[in-house]
Design an enzyme around this catalytic site. Structure first.
Site, mmCIF file in Angstrom:
data_model
loop_
_atom_site.group_PDB
_atom_site.id
_atom_site.type_symbol
_atom_site.label_atom_id
_atom_site.label_comp_id
_atom_site.label_asym_id
_atom_site.label_seq_id
_atom_site.Cartn_x
_atom_site.Cartn_y
_atom_site.Cartn_z
ATOM 1 C CE LYS A 95 -1.747 2.157 3.469
ATOM 2 N NZ LYS A 95 -2.483 2.590 4.683
ATOM 3 C CG ASP A 136 -7.468 3.361 2.149
ATOM 4 O OD1 ASP A 136 -8.367 2.912 1.403
ATOM 5 O OD2 ASP A 136 -7.473 4.539 2.571
#
Length: 220
Positions: free
Chosen positions: A127, A145
């Site tokens: 991420k 996320d």
């Protein structure tokens, strides 16, 4: 909702994304930065807190430690004192010092440009790497996320939408396969913005949602 074919789902995804483009025409990263290093640091700090809160501590942090070498040589207590308002400051300071040392020792103080290299840095997962790639280097990246997980699940954009433990890597691959690479970064931004503005975790505001007419999870 009747069973939806793959072709119909793909068309719906693109139709719904077009509405998100209209709702959020100029998305951008919510973290304040001017260099790839600053974005990398800010993204590591954003774990388990808000981007807005991160932006309150990074000006002092960046001014005190303007490059990887100075941060790598920092007194941990000094770093902890600056980032303390974010919580988990012991672990985060350790990550920052570790990644700064890695940048200094292995990458001549520069943030690497590839996923494979970025994820070798302490505290950096896919991420974080995707955030840096997409926003600092303008390389296609799709950060997944909690907002992206929630919104893509409610929209049933992915096959594991009802999973109690969805896999972010699988989500990244499945969603990216449905959109051109040049859209990935803004797609993630828009899903995040939609999650913050409307598709809230506890009580989504379906009445105000631009996707309510086609969203499989929309509530009356």
């Amino acid at each position: 909702m009747p069973r939806e074919s793959k072709r119909a789902r793909l068309q719906r995804m693109h139709d719904e994304y077009a509405l998100l483009v209209t709702a959020f025409p100029h998305p951008k990263c919510a973290l304040d930065f001017t260099t790839p290093l600053q974005l990398l640091i800010a993204t590591v700090l954003s774990a388990q807190t808000t981007d807005k809160r991160v932006n309150t501590v990074t000006p002092e942090l960046f001014a005190t430690f303007p490059d990887a070498a100075s941060l790598a040589a920092a007194n941990p207590e000094t770093v902890e004192g600056i980032i303390r308002p974010l919580g988990f400051y012991h672990a985060k300071a350790k990550h920052l010092l570790g990644l700064a040392a890695a940048l200094r020792d292995r990458f001549d103080g520069e943030v690497p440009h590839t996923m494979d290299e970025l994820v070798t840095l302490p505290g950096v997962g896919r991420k974080t790497a995707n955030v840096v790639l997409g926003n600092a280097f303008h390389t296609p990246g799709f950060p997944v996320d909690t907002h992206v997980i929630r919104v893509t699940g409610r929209l049933r954009w992915r096959t594991d939408w009802n999973s109690a433990h969805p896999d972010p890597v699988r989500i990244e691959k499945e969603i990216c396969a449905c959109f051109p690479p040049e859209e990935w970064t803004d797609l993630s931004h828009r899903l995040i913005l939609h999650g913050r503005a409307t598709c809230h975790a506890r009580r989504p505001d379906c009445a105000a949602c631009p996707l309510r007419d086609t969203c499989p999870s929309a509530m009356p």
